[in-house]
Design a protein around this motif. Structure first.
Motif, PDB file in Angstrom:
ATOM      1  N   LYS A  46      44.051  38.134  37.385  1.00 16.75           N
ATOM      2  CA  LYS A  46      43.621  38.883  36.207  1.00 16.75           C
ATOM      3  C   LYS A  46      42.351  38.293  35.634  1.00 16.75           C
ATOM      4  O   LYS A  46      41.415  39.024  35.258  1.00 16.75           O
ATOM      5  N   LEU A 101      42.226  37.491  43.614  1.00 14.60           N
ATOM      6  CA  LEU A 101      42.221  38.653  42.729  1.00 14.60           C
ATOM      7  C   LEU A 101      43.180  38.458  41.558  1.00 14.60           C
ATOM      8  O   LEU A 101      44.109  39.238  41.323  1.00 14.60           O
ATOM      9  N   ILE A 128      39.356  39.222  37.853  1.00 17.61           N
ATOM     10  CA  ILE A 128      39.032  40.643  37.722  1.00 17.61           C
ATOM     11  C   ILE A 128      38.341  40.906  36.389  1.00 17.61           C
ATOM     12  O   ILE A 128      37.351  41.635  36.313  1.00 17.61           O
ATOM     13  N   SER A 138      46.598  43.104  38.961  1.00 18.07           N
ATOM     14  CA  SER A 138      46.303  41.968  39.823  1.00 18.07           C
ATOM     15  C   SER A 138      47.516  41.676  40.703  1.00 18.07           C
ATOM     16  O   SER A 138      48.638  41.584  40.187  1.00 18.07           O
ATOM     17  N   ALA A 189      44.350  45.094  44.452  1.00 15.84           N
ATOM     18  CA  ALA A 189      43.960  45.154  43.039  1.00 15.84           C
ATOM     19  C   ALA A 189      43.533  46.562  42.657  1.00 15.84           C
ATOM     20  O   ALA A 189      43.014  47.317  43.483  1.00 15.84           O
TER      21      ALA A 189
END
Length: 223
Positions: A74, A72, A77, A115, A40
């Motif tokens: 989107k 990980l 994150i 991602s 990432a």
């Protein structure tokens, strides 16, 4: 303040900013910070009060690195980014006696992210929240001019060379018309596979021309 911006091109995201900080005296320093964690990536371009924003970069880094490698996405994150923002705003920004005033310790980020699950994405922050953008974000005191010019000239799926030329023009105009924008300009590329270019700095105020050479999916900014 500053101008911080990001523009999509056909195979990634170009992020850029001026380098002028104004805090009593005007100084020049980078406003671009890259976080890499497993596969990432998050490239953060700050605008606003630098010390608070840099602390937020540290908190966002910690939040991202608390995620398991196989989670990980989107969404996760983005949640980690907002978690880091909440920590700094709740602990330091909102309690500040100047919050909401002219010298408020406010800040925001333009963020290009990658991602390994969902691919690349582009978001902007406002206080403790973030929102995804489709093709561009301009923040800071010069954002009004950047948005106006981007609406006029930015198209979908443009090649990198055209987007770099547009970004240079926007930064030049922002520095010409907004006294809070200045210094040299920095550019970084986030490719759609999560790779990043080095941060490159140019003094485009002096009328230098900047070009992009592509070699093995690596962008080399030259002037």
């Amino acid at each position: 303040m500053t101008i911080a911006a990001a523009f999509r091109f056909e195979t990634g995201i170009l992020l850029c900013a001026d380098t002028q900080y104004t805090s009593g005296a005007k100084i020049e320093e980078t406003k671009i910070f890259t976080i890499k964690y497993h596969a990432a990536t998050a490239v953060l371009v700050l605008t606003g009060r630098a010390t608070y924003a840099k602390r937020a970069v540290e908190q966002i880094t910690n939040s991202m690195k608390s995620l398991p490698e196989d989670e990980l996405s989107k969404s996760n994150i983005q949640d980690a980014i907002e978690s880091g923002l909440r920590k700094v705003f709740n602990d330091h920004v909102y309690p500040h006696p100047d919050w909401g005033k002219e010298n408020s310790p406010d800040f925001s980020f333009v963020i290009g992210g990658y991602s390994p699950i969902d691919g690349d994405f582009l978001i902007g922050t406002e206080e403790t929240i973030s929102a995804e953008a489709v093709d561009r974000i301009c923040l800071g005191s010069g954002a009004y001019l950047g948005e106006y010019l981007a609406r006029m000239y930015l198209g979908r799926q443009q090649p990198l060379e055209q987007v770099v030329s547009l970004a240079i023009y926007i930064l030049q105009q922002a520095k010409s018309y907004d006294s809070a924008c200045g210094g040299k300009s920095e550019f970084v590329i986030l490719w759609d596979d999560g790779d990043t270019s080095p941060v490159k700095e140019f003094n485009i105020n002096l009328g230098e021309t900047t070009t992009v050479r592509l070699k093995s999916r690596k962008a080399i900014l030259t002037h």
